[in-house]
Design an enzyme around this catalytic site. Sequence first.
Site, PDB file in Angstrom:
ATOM      1  N   MET A  65       0.831  -1.398  -0.153  1.00  0.00           N
ATOM      2  CA  MET A  65      -0.098   0.030  -0.087  1.00  0.00           C
ATOM      3  C   MET A  65       1.082   0.753  -0.113  1.00  0.00           C
ATOM      4  O   MET A  65       0.293   2.109   0.498  1.00  0.00           O
ATOM      5  CB  MET A  65      -0.960   0.006   1.334  1.00  0.00           C
ATOM      6  CG  MET A  65      -1.880  -0.750   1.278  1.00  0.00           C
ATOM      7  SD  MET A  65      -2.835  -0.739   1.649  1.00  0.00           S
ATOM      8  CE  MET A  65      -2.588  -0.713   3.888  1.00  0.00           C
ATOM      9  N   GLY A  66       2.113   1.018   0.128  1.00  0.00           N
ATOM     10  CA  GLY A  66       3.210   1.745  -0.330  1.00  0.00           C
ATOM     11  C   GLY A  66       3.987   2.846   0.760  1.00  0.00           C
ATOM     12  O   GLY A  66       3.525   2.347   1.705  1.00  0.00           O
ATOM     13  N   HIS A 100       9.234   0.853   3.375  1.00  0.00           N
ATOM     14  CA  HIS A 100      10.207   1.664   4.100  1.00  0.00           C
ATOM     15  C   HIS A 100      10.733  -0.132   4.052  1.00  0.00           C
ATOM     16  O   HIS A 100      10.703  -0.959   2.727  1.00  0.00           O
ATOM     17  CB  HIS A 100       9.649   1.794   5.492  1.00  0.00           C
ATOM     18  CG  HIS A 100       8.484   0.507   6.259  1.00  0.00           C
ATOM     19  ND1 HIS A 100       9.118  -0.596   6.132  1.00  0.00           N
ATOM     20  CD2 HIS A 100       6.646   0.398   6.093  1.00  0.00           C
ATOM     21  CE1 HIS A 100       7.845  -1.972   5.794  1.00  0.00           C
ATOM     22  NE2 HIS A 100       7.118  -0.613   6.130  1.00  0.00           N
ATOM     23  N   GLY A 158      11.033  -2.910   5.293  1.00  0.00           N
ATOM     24  CA  GLY A 158      10.397  -3.714   5.428  1.00  0.00           C
ATOM     25  C   GLY A 158       9.640  -4.528   4.234  1.00  0.00           C
ATOM     26  O   GLY A 158      10.051  -5.411   3.746  1.00  0.00           O
ATOM     27  N   HIS A 159       9.359  -3.277   3.773  1.00  0.00           N
ATOM     28  CA  HIS A 159       9.396  -3.095   1.738  1.00  0.00           C
ATOM     29  C   HIS A 159       9.932  -3.859   0.850  1.00  0.00           C
ATOM     30  O   HIS A 159       9.989  -5.116  -0.153  1.00  0.00           O
ATOM     31  CB  HIS A 159       8.020  -2.510   1.405  1.00  0.00           C
ATOM     32  CG  HIS A 159       7.345  -2.417   2.111  1.00  0.00           C
ATOM     33  ND1 HIS A 159       6.868  -0.490   2.613  1.00  0.00           N
ATOM     34  CD2 HIS A 159       5.925  -2.385   1.744  1.00  0.00           C
ATOM     35  CE1 HIS A 159       5.608  -0.808   3.333  1.00  0.00           C
ATOM     36  NE2 HIS A 159       5.074  -1.830   2.967  1.00  0.00           N
ATOM     37  N   GLN A 216     -10.431  -2.290   2.827  1.00  0.00           N
ATOM     38  CA  GLN A 216      -9.600  -3.379   3.828  1.00  0.00           C
ATOM     39  C   GLN A 216      -9.642  -2.641   5.412  1.00  0.00           C
ATOM     40  O   GLN A 216      -9.648  -3.116   5.798  1.00  0.00           O
ATOM     41  CB  GLN A 216      -8.713  -3.984   3.492  1.00  0.00           C
ATOM     42  CG  GLN A 216      -6.922  -2.368   2.914  1.00  0.00           C
ATOM     43  CD  GLN A 216      -6.344  -3.569   2.870  1.00  0.00           C
ATOM     44  OE1 GLN A 216      -5.697  -3.824   2.079  1.00  0.00           O
ATOM     45  NE2 GLN A 216      -5.083  -3.637   3.464  1.00  0.00           N
ATOM     46  N   LYS A 246       5.237  -9.886   9.531  1.00  0.00           N
ATOM     47  CA  LYS A 246       4.116  -8.496  10.214  1.00  0.00           C
ATOM     48  C   LYS A 246       3.082  -9.041  10.843  1.00  0.00           C
ATOM     49  O   LYS A 246       2.414  -9.029  11.641  1.00  0.00           O
ATOM     50  CB  LYS A 246       4.944  -7.240  10.785  1.00  0.00           C
ATOM     51  CG  LYS A 246       4.837  -6.111  11.433  1.00  0.00           C
ATOM     52  CD  LYS A 246       5.221  -5.318  11.303  1.00  0.00           C
ATOM     53  CE  LYS A 246       4.597  -4.133  10.518  1.00  0.00           C
ATOM     54  NZ  LYS A 246       3.170  -3.975  10.810  1.00  0.00           N
ATOM     55  N   ARG A 249       2.743   3.201   8.856  1.00  0.00           N
ATOM     56  CA  ARG A 249       2.252   3.823  10.159  1.00  0.00           C
ATOM     57  C   ARG A 249       3.262   4.952  10.650  1.00  0.00           C
ATOM     58  O   ARG A 249       2.778   5.610  12.263  1.00  0.00           O
ATOM     59  CB  ARG A 249       0.780   2.783  10.816  1.00  0.00           C
ATOM     60  CG  ARG A 249      -0.304   2.066  10.138  1.00  0.00           C
ATOM     61  CD  ARG A 249      -0.361   1.047  11.048  1.00  0.00           C
ATOM     62  NE  ARG A 249      -1.529   0.984  10.078  1.00  0.00           N
ATOM     63  CZ  ARG A 249      -3.055   1.161   9.783  1.00  0.00           C
ATOM     64  NH1 ARG A 249      -2.928   2.026  10.356  1.00  0.00           N
ATOM     65  NH2 ARG A 249      -3.456   0.719   8.966  1.00  0.00           N
TER      66      ARG A 249
HETATM   67  O1  PAF Z   1       0.200  -5.965   3.969  1.00  0.00           O
HETATM   68  C1  PAF Z   1      -0.399  -4.842   3.062  1.00  0.00           C
HETATM   69  O2  PAF Z   1       0.201  -3.600   2.525  1.00  0.00           O
HETATM   70  C2  PAF Z   1      -2.158  -4.547   2.502  1.00  0.00           C
HETATM   71  O3  PAF Z   1      -2.835  -5.137   3.602  1.00  0.00           O
HETATM   72  C3  PAF Z   1      -2.134  -5.563   1.418  1.00  0.00           C
HETATM   73  C4  PAF Z   1      -1.349  -7.076   1.207  1.00  0.00           C
HETATM   74  C5  PAF Z   1      -1.129  -4.736  -0.252  1.00  0.00           C
HETATM   75  C6  PAF Z   1      -3.282  -5.456   1.009  1.00  0.00           C
HETATM   76  O4  PAF Z   1      -3.539  -4.300  -0.028  1.00  0.00           O
END
Ligand code: PAF
Length: 288
Positions: A38-39, A42, A44-45, A69, A157, A195
Amino acid sequence: MQNFLKGIMKTITTVSELQKEICAAKAEGKTVGLVPTMGALHNGHISLVKRCVGENDVAVVSVFVNPTQFNDPNDLRNYPRNLDADVELLRQNDCSIVFAPSVEEMYPEPDTRTFDFGMLDKVMEGAFRPGHFNGVAQIVSKLFDIVKPHRAYFGEKDFQQLAIIREMVRQFSIPVEIVGCPIVRETDRLAMSSRNARLTPEQREIAPFIAQTLNNSLTFVPSKKVSEVIEWVTGKVNALPELRVEYFQIVDGNTLQPVTCWDETEYIVGCITVFCGDVRLIDNIRYK
Ligand code: PAF
């Protein structure tokens, strides 16, 4: 293929263009990995992106703040967004394609599908954020449908999310390998999260106490009872006025159902959600 040479990254906003690129790559026998995000990226991504780049010929990273969501409109509104910085970071990390669609592109009509994950989504996040995992399943299944990746990468996480995505893949026989990747932590142990950017400097000082407390609780296993460890962790974290535990549960890592003693199962994880001011932080620790 020239497009997928190192450093040459495409930013795509439409499903049709993405599918065209992926079809062309697959026709050349290339493997495709997907990192849904979801952009507000950081490290972790980036650990997921690096793994995806290393294990696939084409690494697709989606950047999409999925409205379905979010059960809290304020949370959706406040969710950090920074596409330009995300794109730059992905370019530096050899991503092949950034997929950054609009809400209209992903949901040309409302998604009315409902998923049933049995008991997996009735507990923890599922109980406190009704509809959250249905929305996650909607978007992730759409992304799987569009990209048809060989592999997809998710962080541990979001422990419950990972279990639910594995269950969705099992239920619908989706031909994708789900790769779970370890939590990446700051040097003071705070779990990396988009966050965290919303924490004030004072809150940022205090937030690592959550992970430090979880880590300290390891020393009580198996000498203290499960219920005592729950009480200890919850009490310690709540003792700081800036922190408020929403839940801390010790669960079977496969079924996500609470355990009452340490020898009940082979795989035991403690999952916590804490409000630091109005920022909701999650973390987990493996006990066994
Ligand atoms: O973990 C997330 O960032 C979101 O829940 C995901 C898997 C990208 C779905 O929107």
